[in-house]
Design a protein around this motif. Structure first.
Motif, PDB file in Angstrom:
ATOM      1  N   TYR A 110       0.830  -1.204   0.000  1.00  0.00           N
ATOM      2  CA  TYR A 110       0.000   0.000   0.000  1.00  0.00           C
ATOM      3  C   TYR A 110       0.866   1.256   0.000  1.00  0.00           C
ATOM      4  O   TYR A 110       1.515   1.587   0.993  1.00  0.00           O
ATOM      5  CB  TYR A 110      -0.936   0.011   1.202  1.00  0.00           C
ATOM      6  N   LYS A 111       0.852   1.953  -1.117  1.00  0.00           N
ATOM      7  CA  LYS A 111       1.769   3.089  -1.249  1.00  0.00           C
ATOM      8  C   LYS A 111       1.373   4.271  -0.380  1.00  0.00           C
ATOM      9  O   LYS A 111       2.227   5.100  -0.059  1.00  0.00           O
ATOM     10  CB  LYS A 111       1.882   3.496  -2.714  1.00  0.00           C
ATOM     11  N   GLY A 112       0.108   4.389   0.010  1.00  0.00           N
ATOM     12  CA  GLY A 112      -0.270   5.455   0.932  1.00  0.00           C
ATOM     13  C   GLY A 112       0.441   5.295   2.267  1.00  0.00           C
ATOM     14  O   GLY A 112       1.013   6.249   2.807  1.00  0.00           O
ATOM     15  N   PHE A 113       0.431   4.072   2.793  1.00  0.00           N
ATOM     16  CA  PHE A 113       1.149   3.779   4.038  1.00  0.00           C
ATOM     17  C   PHE A 113       2.650   3.981   3.857  1.00  0.00           C
ATOM     18  O   PHE A 113       3.320   4.613   4.686  1.00  0.00           O
ATOM     19  CB  PHE A 113       0.862   2.343   4.482  1.00  0.00           C
ATOM     20  N   GLN A 114       3.196   3.463   2.777  1.00  0.00           N
ATOM     21  CA  GLN A 114       4.641   3.549   2.558  1.00  0.00           C
ATOM     22  C   GLN A 114       5.100   5.004   2.407  1.00  0.00           C
ATOM     23  O   GLN A 114       6.134   5.401   2.957  1.00  0.00           O
ATOM     24  CB  GLN A 114       5.016   2.725   1.332  1.00  0.00           C
ATOM     25  N   ALA A 115       4.322   5.805   1.682  1.00  0.00           N
ATOM     26  CA  ALA A 115       4.681   7.213   1.500  1.00  0.00           C
ATOM     27  C   ALA A 115       4.673   7.955   2.829  1.00  0.00           C
ATOM     28  O   ALA A 115       5.556   8.788   3.098  1.00  0.00           O
ATOM     29  CB  ALA A 115       3.712   7.877   0.522  1.00  0.00           C
ATOM     30  N   LEU A 116       3.689   7.661   3.667  1.00  0.00           N
ATOM     31  CA  LEU A 116       3.593   8.331   4.964  1.00  0.00           C
ATOM     32  C   LEU A 116       4.790   8.002   5.847  1.00  0.00           C
ATOM     33  O   LEU A 116       5.349   8.889   6.507  1.00  0.00           O
ATOM     34  CB  LEU A 116       2.292   7.929   5.652  1.00  0.00           C
ATOM     35  N   GLU A 117       5.214   6.746   5.843  1.00  0.00           N
ATOM     36  CA  GLU A 117       6.352   6.380   6.691  1.00  0.00           C
ATOM     37  C   GLU A 117       7.652   6.971   6.153  1.00  0.00           C
ATOM     38  O   GLU A 117       8.528   7.360   6.933  1.00  0.00           O
ATOM     39  CB  GLU A 117       6.448   4.859   6.808  1.00  0.00           C
ATOM     40  N   CYS A 118       7.788   7.064   4.841  1.00  0.00           N
ATOM     41  CA  CYS A 118       8.962   7.740   4.275  1.00  0.00           C
ATOM     42  C   CYS A 118       8.954   9.224   4.642  1.00  0.00           C
ATOM     43  O   CYS A 118      10.010   9.798   4.955  1.00  0.00           O
ATOM     44  CB  CYS A 118       8.983   7.570   2.762  1.00  0.00           C
ATOM     45  N   TYR A 119       7.770   9.846   4.585  1.00  0.00           N
ATOM     46  CA  TYR A 119       7.668  11.248   5.016  1.00  0.00           C
ATOM     47  C   TYR A 119       8.196  11.407   6.439  1.00  0.00           C
ATOM     48  O   TYR A 119       8.864  12.409   6.765  1.00  0.00           O
ATOM     49  CB  TYR A 119       6.221  11.745   4.944  1.00  0.00           C
ATOM     50  N   ARG A 120       7.877  10.471   7.316  1.00  0.00           N
ATOM     51  CA  ARG A 120       8.276  10.606   8.725  1.00  0.00           C
ATOM     52  C   ARG A 120       9.796  10.702   8.860  1.00  0.00           C
ATOM     53  O   ARG A 120      10.300  11.420   9.732  1.00  0.00           O
ATOM     54  CB  ARG A 120       7.713   9.442   9.546  1.00  0.00           C
ATOM     55  N   ILE A 121      10.513  10.002   8.010  1.00  0.00           N
ATOM     56  CA  ILE A 121      11.970  10.116   8.028  1.00  0.00           C
ATOM     57  C   ILE A 121      12.395  11.488   7.501  1.00  0.00           C
ATOM     58  O   ILE A 121      13.279  12.141   8.062  1.00  0.00           O
ATOM     59  CB  ILE A 121      12.614   8.994   7.190  1.00  0.00           C
ATOM     60  N   GLY A 122      11.755  11.939   6.424  1.00  0.00           N
ATOM     61  CA  GLY A 122      12.057  13.270   5.902  1.00  0.00           C
ATOM     62  C   GLY A 122      11.774  14.362   6.918  1.00  0.00           C
ATOM     63  O   GLY A 122      12.537  15.343   7.025  1.00  0.00           O
ATOM     64  N   HIS A 123      10.694  14.214   7.672  1.00  0.00           N
ATOM     65  CA  HIS A 123      10.364  15.199   8.709  1.00  0.00           C
ATOM     66  C   HIS A 123      11.425  15.213   9.799  1.00  0.00           C
ATOM     67  O   HIS A 123      11.815  16.285  10.284  1.00  0.00           O
ATOM     68  CB  HIS A 123       8.994  14.871   9.298  1.00  0.00           C
ATOM     69  N   TRP A 124      11.912  14.041  10.186  1.00  0.00           N
ATOM     70  CA  TRP A 124      12.986  13.944  11.177  1.00  0.00           C
ATOM     71  C   TRP A 124      14.235  14.665  10.675  1.00  0.00           C
ATOM     72  O   TRP A 124      14.882  15.409  11.423  1.00  0.00           O
ATOM     73  CB  TRP A 124      13.279  12.473  11.456  1.00  0.00           C
ATOM     74  N   LEU A 125      14.558  14.478   9.408  1.00  0.00           N
ATOM     75  CA  LEU A 125      15.712  15.167   8.829  1.00  0.00           C
ATOM     76  C   LEU A 125      15.506  16.677   8.797  1.00  0.00           C
ATOM     77  O   LEU A 125      16.421  17.460   9.096  1.00  0.00           O
ATOM     78  CB  LEU A 125      15.954  14.645   7.405  1.00  0.00           C
ATOM     79  N   TRP A 126      14.298  17.092   8.428  1.00  0.00           N
ATOM     80  CA  TRP A 126      13.995  18.521   8.336  1.00  0.00           C
ATOM     81  C   TRP A 126      14.182  19.211   9.688  1.00  0.00           C
ATOM     82  O   TRP A 126      14.747  20.303   9.771  1.00  0.00           O
ATOM     83  CB  TRP A 126      12.564  18.712   7.829  1.00  0.00           C
ATOM     84  N   LYS A 127      13.709  18.575  10.748  1.00  0.00           N
ATOM     85  CA  LYS A 127      13.819  19.163  12.086  1.00  0.00           C
ATOM     86  C   LYS A 127      15.272  19.283  12.529  1.00  0.00           C
ATOM     87  O   LYS A 127      15.584  20.095  13.404  1.00  0.00           O
ATOM     88  CB  LYS A 127      13.037  18.333  13.099  1.00  0.00           C
TER      89      LYS A 127
END
Length: 272
Positions: A110-127
């Motif tokens: 499910y790419k919706g789930f996968q995209a959301l979890e990848c975002y979470r890593i990007g958000h961690w990097l952004w912070k």
């Protein structure tokens, strides 16, 4: 090693369930056995499996999957909230999507789930001011999953992004816990304004397919936005907004719209 894996799985019911489903799937579909072992059964924790599975998708000639995985693992080790949110998201997909027969389907496919979890890593990097790396992941997420979430956006836990295709979430958007988002939803700005310019989606909201919420407006908790609606004004808690531009209807509300997933709109109810 087998004893260690069994002990870890027992302490994590979601991981235990996922492994059991993986073993059953590998037995039913021998042609997928190597894929299932590599993605799930060769790992000791859900975080390890997810970092491997998603790194294979995001990695390319610009950044090898192994390097992507190292970044994912560093983020999950540094911030346990990522793993907690991931488990809540996985449960949300399984509980709300009638097409999802088991959590393993969401994890693997499910790419919706996968995209959301990848975002979470990007958000961690952004912070952590690693803006270029966060942007790299945002770009790869968009290319791979057709989902564009700015790494500065703030996303809660227990979120379901159904299908995922066409979802766009802007830089200053906020999505709280237990929200359900259908395909082709936009949380955008209204033009060229700067600053805090994107919607705030409160707890338990259902955003139906094709909904467009524009500007720094609040969609109150446990409210709904109907399919294809364009929302330019705040929606009070427990109400439904429908139409172009959206108007309010049925403000008697629903107890848990994001979980009930009821997208039927009765236009005769309390139109405002």
């Amino acid at each position: 090693m087998a004893h260690t894996r069994e002990k870890i799985a027992t302490c994590d019911p979601i991981w235990s369930s996922l492994r059991a489903d993986a073993e059953a799937m590998a037995e039913r579909e021998p042609a997928l056995a190597s894929f299932i072992h590599a993605a799930i059964l060769n790992h000791e924790r859900l975080e390890d499996a997810l970092s491997y599975h998603l790194a294979k998708k995001l990695g390319n000639e610009d950044m090898e999957p192994m390097m992507v995985r190292e970044i994912f693992q560093d983020a999950m080790a540094a911030d346990p909230e990522i793993g907690a949110a991931m488990r809540a998201d996985l449960s949300a997909v399984f509980e709300r999507d009638p097409a999802c027969n088991s959590p393993i389907e969401a994890f693997l496919f499910y790419k919706g789930f996968q995209a959301l979890e990848c975002y979470r890593i990007g958000h961690w990097l952004w912070k952590r001011e690693r803006r270029a790396m966060a942007r790299f992941f945002q770009s790869r997420i968009s290319e791979m999953f057709a989902v564009d979430i700015h790494p500065a956006a703030r996303m809660g836990r227990g979120i379901m992004i159904d299908h995922g295709t066409g979802v766009v979430i802007g830089e200053t958007a906020v999505v709280e816990d237990d929200v359900s988002i259908m395909q082709d939803v936009t949380l955008g700005g209204t033009g060229k304004e700067g600053g805090d310019r994107h919607p705030k989606i409160r707890r338990g909201v259902l955003l139906s397919l094709g909904a467009k919420i524009l500007g720094n407006i609040e969609i109150g908790e446990y409210s709904r936005v109907g399919a294809g609606s364009v929302v330019l004004r705040a929606v009070p808690p427990g109400c439904t907004a429908v139409g172009v531009p959206a108007k309010l209807t049925n403000c008697a509300g629903s107890d848990r719209p994001s979980q009930e997933m009821n997208q039927f709109i009765d236009e005769q109810d309390n139109k405002i």
